[in-house]
Write an enzyme that holds these catalytic residues in place. Sequence first.
Site, PDB file in Angstrom:
ATOM      1  N   ALA A 249     -29.385 -19.073  -7.574  1.00 56.34           N
ATOM      2  CA  ALA A 249     -30.867 -18.887  -7.094  1.00 56.34           C
ATOM      3  C   ALA A 249     -31.662 -20.259  -7.085  1.00 56.34           C
ATOM      4  O   ALA A 249     -32.824 -20.432  -6.698  1.00 56.34           O
ATOM      5  CB  ALA A 249     -32.081 -18.605  -8.264  1.00 56.34           C
ATOM      6  N   GLY A 253     -35.973 -21.269  -4.034  1.00 63.24           N
ATOM      7  CA  GLY A 253     -37.218 -20.829  -2.926  1.00 63.24           C
ATOM      8  C   GLY A 253     -36.087 -19.719  -1.506  1.00 63.24           C
ATOM      9  O   GLY A 253     -37.286 -18.525  -1.831  1.00 63.24           O
ATOM     10  N   LYS A 254     -35.348 -18.755  -2.189  1.00 61.76           N
ATOM     11  CA  LYS A 254     -35.029 -17.657  -1.678  1.00 61.76           C
ATOM     12  C   LYS A 254     -35.612 -16.663  -2.189  1.00 61.76           C
ATOM     13  O   LYS A 254     -35.424 -15.256  -2.113  1.00 61.76           O
ATOM     14  CB  LYS A 254     -32.579 -16.895  -1.384  1.00 61.76           C
ATOM     15  N   ASP A 272     -28.256 -18.077 -11.911  1.00 64.54           N
ATOM     16  CA  ASP A 272     -27.993 -19.970 -11.186  1.00 64.54           C
ATOM     17  C   ASP A 272     -26.534 -19.982 -12.070  1.00 64.54           C
ATOM     18  O   ASP A 272     -27.114 -20.525 -13.747  1.00 64.54           O
ATOM     19  CB  ASP A 272     -28.673 -20.793 -10.653  1.00 64.54           C
ATOM     20  N   ARG A 277     -30.508 -26.267 -13.025  1.00 60.63           N
ATOM     21  CA  ARG A 277     -31.434 -26.060 -11.057  1.00 60.63           C
ATOM     22  C   ARG A 277     -32.830 -25.237 -11.622  1.00 60.63           C
ATOM     23  O   ARG A 277     -33.756 -24.550 -10.474  1.00 60.63           O
ATOM     24  CB  ARG A 277     -30.806 -25.333 -10.054  1.00 60.63           C
ATOM     25  N   ASP A 318     -26.286 -17.230  -1.898  1.00 64.20           N
ATOM     26  CA  ASP A 318     -27.130 -18.698  -1.390  1.00 64.20           C
ATOM     27  C   ASP A 318     -26.325 -19.209  -1.753  1.00 64.20           C
ATOM     28  O   ASP A 318     -26.050 -20.555  -2.270  1.00 64.20           O
ATOM     29  CB  ASP A 318     -28.793 -19.013  -1.665  1.00 64.20           C
ATOM     30  N   CYS A 371     -26.345 -23.234   4.737  1.00 64.34           N
ATOM     31  CA  CYS A 371     -27.778 -23.672   5.045  1.00 64.34           C
ATOM     32  C   CYS A 371     -26.671 -24.289   6.061  1.00 64.34           C
ATOM     33  O   CYS A 371     -26.929 -25.662   5.645  1.00 64.34           O
ATOM     34  CB  CYS A 371     -28.667 -24.079   4.460  1.00 64.34           C
TER      35      CYS A 371
HETATM   36  C1  LIG Z   1     -27.267 -23.531  -1.271  1.00 64.49           C
HETATM   37  S1  LIG Z   1     -27.662 -23.688  -3.188  1.00 64.49           S
HETATM   38  C2  LIG Z   1     -29.264 -22.425  -3.375  1.00 64.49           C
HETATM   39  C3  LIG Z   1     -30.652 -22.720  -2.972  1.00 64.49           C
HETATM   40  C4  LIG Z   1     -31.308 -22.036  -3.450  1.00 64.49           C
HETATM   41  N1  LIG Z   1     -31.110 -20.382  -3.483  1.00 64.49           N
HETATM   42  C5  LIG Z   1     -33.465 -21.810  -2.864  1.00 64.49           C
HETATM   43  O1  LIG Z   1     -33.512 -20.905  -1.688  1.00 64.49           O
HETATM   44  O2  LIG Z   1     -33.821 -22.486  -3.296  1.00 64.49           O
HETATM   45  C6  LIG Z   1     -26.889 -23.006  -3.874  1.00 64.49           C
HETATM   46  C7  LIG Z   1     -26.917 -22.811  -5.885  1.00 64.49           C
HETATM   47  O3  LIG Z   1     -26.055 -22.041  -5.546  1.00 64.49           O
HETATM   48  C8  LIG Z   1     -25.504 -22.620  -7.620  1.00 64.49           C
HETATM   49  N2  LIG Z   1     -24.190 -22.528  -7.625  1.00 64.49           N
HETATM   50  C9  LIG Z   1     -22.802 -23.200  -7.119  1.00 64.49           C
HETATM   51  N3  LIG Z   1     -21.915 -23.255  -7.374  1.00 64.49           N
HETATM   52  C10 LIG Z   1     -21.959 -21.706  -8.461  1.00 64.49           C
HETATM   53  C11 LIG Z   1     -21.777 -20.254  -8.906  1.00 64.49           C
HETATM   54  N4  LIG Z   1     -19.583 -20.301  -9.005  1.00 64.49           N
HETATM   55  N5  LIG Z   1     -22.547 -19.287  -8.993  1.00 64.49           N
HETATM   56  C12 LIG Z   1     -23.792 -19.324  -8.924  1.00 64.49           C
HETATM   57  N6  LIG Z   1     -24.175 -20.699  -8.192  1.00 64.49           N
HETATM   58  C13 LIG Z   1     -23.282 -21.332  -7.925  1.00 64.49           C
HETATM   59  C14 LIG Z   1     -25.718 -24.375  -7.640  1.00 64.49           C
HETATM   60  O4  LIG Z   1     -25.838 -25.135  -8.487  1.00 64.49           O
HETATM   61  C15 LIG Z   1     -26.836 -24.393  -6.463  1.00 64.49           C
HETATM   62  O5  LIG Z   1     -28.282 -24.237  -6.934  1.00 64.49           O
END
Ligand SMILES: C[S@@+](CC[C@H](N)C(=O)[O-])C[C@H]1O[C@@H](n2cnc3c(N)ncnc32)[C@H](O)[C@@H]1O
Length: 441
Positions: A249, A253-254, A272, A277, A318, A371
């Site tokens: 999360a 945003g999503k 997350d 974050r 995401d 993305c």
């Molecule tokens: C692309 S960003 C998310 C952006 C968010 N969904 C938005 O729309 O604003 C990816 C996120 O995945 C988290 N992340 C990384 N590895 C992860 C895992 N194994 N399990 C859950 N979250 C993870 C990161 O901390 C990061 O915040």
Amino acid sequence: MRSGARAQAAINILSEVEARKRPPADVLKDWGLSHRFAGSGDRAHIGDLVFGALRWKASSAHRMGMDDPRAWVLGALRWGFGVDATSLEQHAYEETHAYAPLTEAERTALAGDNLASATEAVRGDYPAWLDASMARIFGAARAEEGAAMAAPAPIDLRVNRLKAQRPSVLDALLASTQLKPRPDGSPAAFLTPWSPDGIRIPWSQGRSFPWAKEESFVKGGFEVQDEGSQLTALLAGVRPGMQVADVCAGGGGKTLALAALMENKGQLYAYDVDSRRLANSHERIERAGVRNCQVRTPRRDQDVLSDLIGQMDLVFVDAPCSGSGTWRRAPDSKWRLRPAVLDKRQVEQAQALALGAPLVRPGGRLVYVTCSVLPEENEDSVARFLAQEPGFEALNPRQLAGEAGLSAMLPHCHKAGPGLQMTPLATGTDGFFFCVLERRA
Ligand SMILES: C[S@@+](CC[C@H](N)C(=O)[O-])C[C@H]1O[C@@H](n2cnc3c(N)ncnc32)[C@H](O)[C@@H]1O
């Protein structure tokens, strides 16, 4: 400040970025603090020049026959912002702080254009080591796709259905004194072509839009979100009453886009792996009027998602990625990306999918989004997951687009394995990969 002095300021800032390996945004900020005489217009123009120089760094270096900040800035002015060669010659003499007069080699380079002889990576302004990946997804169109990924991006807004309607938010924006009219008389804001909730504020050189000061934003009427990101939530097929988990999360945003589609009915869980974050999401959820979202913050001694196993109608992943689809918003990041980072992201993508998959109920959906445009972290990550989890199968994007009322958009997307690829050139959005996997009953 006149054009020549703004260009020299950009050259100085880029020299500092290069010499000290500092983020350009930080150096720009410091420059603003130590040059108080520069107005907001100067700072906006210099910012555009610094990021423009980074956007078109490879093509400018080729065209200018030099690979340094001065060549990048002159190249960006000439070919990115369309300043003619005679004006560039004159700008050097405007004032004492302007750049030094053009050399004979620069004059010759600026009067011609040798880009046709460059490689795809140079023409597309992306790192040469990614050429094979770009060729896999875009084939012979990779230079064109790369060039669109290098161009400046608009600001896209998502109107929050829980609190506002798109026509009234658009009217309020057009009436706002913060949103300046465009020099060519074209609309300063308009509806996005695909998302029914989107409003686009086109990029305009030297102009910024302080959207956070808008009353409709403060009241929760809109969020800043690229149209491609909005489309991933729409295509996922989330509906009011569902049980939904957003397991990557981040700042939300999503999560907020999914919540708006759920109309405060059903339950949404936001998680997350990095609790920092999630910190911003509480305030955003509140402002958006979302009442059905639980933020599940990770705890060292407890699995905070264990009660959701096998219960979710939809799990949204995401995934962490290179961010190559957003290079147009952060052009410096493309030159910093390294193969080891790309490898690391793929490990994290597998971890995020492994975290989300057990939560999906039989017949439910696992939505995988990045993305990025790079196949290694898109279709390859999905293929690796499916090889280990034969209980899931990919749904046909045609079905998903039809369900979401987005069939007209489908022919504009690239096909990417079992998923869809949006790009700045193809869909006018950031580069998003989208794929839905269904757990067999
Ligand atoms: C692309 S960003 C998310 C952006 C968010 N969904 C938005 O729309 O604003 C990816 C996120 O995945 C988290 N992340 C990384 N590895 C992860 C895992 N194994 N399990 C859950 N979250 C993870 C990161 O901390 C990061 O915040």
